[in-house]
Design an enzyme around this catalytic site. Sequence first.
Site, PDB file in Angstrom:
ATOM      1  N   GLU A 184     -27.436 -26.126  11.792  1.00  0.00           N
ATOM      2  CA  GLU A 184     -26.120 -26.517  12.297  1.00  0.00           C
ATOM      3  C   GLU A 184     -26.152 -26.647  13.824  1.00  0.00           C
ATOM      4  OE1 GLU A 184     -23.760 -27.467  10.494  1.00  0.00           O
ATOM      5  OE2 GLU A 184     -24.407 -26.764   8.510  1.00  0.00           O
TER       6      GLU A 184
ATOM      7  N   HIS B 167     -28.005 -24.141   6.964  1.00  0.00           N
ATOM      8  CA  HIS B 167     -27.495 -24.282   5.597  1.00  0.00           C
ATOM      9  C   HIS B 167     -28.627 -24.766   4.685  1.00  0.00           C
ATOM     10  CE1 HIS B 167     -22.958 -24.255   6.379  1.00  0.00           C
ATOM     11  NE2 HIS B 167     -23.131 -23.506   5.299  1.00  0.00           N
TER      12      HIS B 167
ATOM     13  N   CYS C 150     -19.108 -19.606   6.684  1.00  0.00           N
ATOM     14  CA  CYS C 150     -20.336 -19.856   7.462  1.00  0.00           C
ATOM     15  C   CYS C 150     -20.000 -20.271   8.884  1.00  0.00           C
ATOM     16  CB  CYS C 150     -21.189 -20.931   6.783  1.00  0.00           C
ATOM     17  SG  CYS C 150     -21.911 -20.350   5.237  1.00  0.00           S
TER      18      CYS C 150
HETATM   19  N1  PCA Z   1     -21.854 -20.684   2.242  1.00  0.00           N
HETATM   20  C1  PCA Z   1     -20.462 -20.705   2.613  1.00  0.00           C
HETATM   21  C2  PCA Z   1     -20.122 -19.278   2.911  1.00  0.00           C
HETATM   22  C3  PCA Z   1     -21.223 -18.463   2.325  1.00  0.00           C
HETATM   23  C4  PCA Z   1     -22.289 -19.415   2.033  1.00  0.00           C
HETATM   24  O1  PCA Z   1     -23.423 -19.126   1.642  1.00  0.00           O
HETATM   25  C5  PCA Z   1     -20.130 -21.695   3.729  1.00  0.00           C
HETATM   26  O2  PCA Z   1     -20.843 -22.713   3.858  1.00  0.00           O
HETATM   27  O3  PCA Z   1     -19.174 -21.475   4.467  1.00  0.00           O
END
Ligand code: PCA
Length: 194
Positions: free
Chosen positions: A79, A163, A141
Site C-alpha cells: 500500500e 495486502h 487495514c
Molecule cells: N483485511 C481487512 C481487515 C483485516 C484484513 O485482513 C482490510 O483490508 O481492511
Amino acid sequence: MKKLLITGFDAFGGETINPSWESVKRLPEKIGDFAITKLQIPTAFKKGSQKVLDVAKTICPDVILCIGQAGGRQFITPEVVAINLMDAKITDNLGYKPINKQILNGQNAYFSTIPVKEIVENLNAKGIPSALSYSAGTFVCNEVLYTLLHHYENTSVRVGFIHVPYLTEQAKNGEPSMPIENIVNALKIAIETL
Ligand code: PCA
C-alpha cells in the site's frame, strides 16, 4: 541486527482463516538483516492498531510491517498511502461499523515509509505477481496503517502495509487466490527489500 515487527489479522467477514496471519506465522525468526517479531492482531478498529503500538513500545522495532487480506485481489499489493477515513461496509470483529468517520485528528493522508516500488519490482522479478496499491480501503487495514504512520511521523521507525490475496482454499467461487507458499515467499522477499 535490526528488528522487524510484522503483524497479521485474525479471520473476519465470515472467513475461518486470514491469509495474512497464516503467512506471517510461517515466517522464520530471522530474515536478511532482521530479527522478526510476529504478532496477531484483531480485525477491530482501534484495538488492532493499539495492540501494535503496545508491542512496538516494548520491542522498539526499526520497521513495522502489517499484512492484511484483500479478498478479490490477484496480486501481492504494497500500500502506498493511508487516509484519515473509516467507512465500513461490514462490522468489524467487535460489531463496530463506522460510517464516514475520521480516524483521529491528523493529516488527511500519510504515505507509507517502506520502499514499496522496490518491493513490487523484486517480487515480479522473482515470478510473484505484485503491483502497487493506491488505496488500502476504508476498513480496519487502512485504519491500522494510518494510525501507525501518524504515530511514527518524523521518527526513524518505518511503517508499511502489504495486502495479500485469498488463499487457494478460501476462493470457493472462482475469486483470485494464491497458494500459501507463494505468499510466505513473497513476504520473505519483501522483508529482504526493506
Ligand atoms: N483485511 C481487512 C481487515 C483485516 C484484513 O485482513 C482490510 O483490508 O481492511
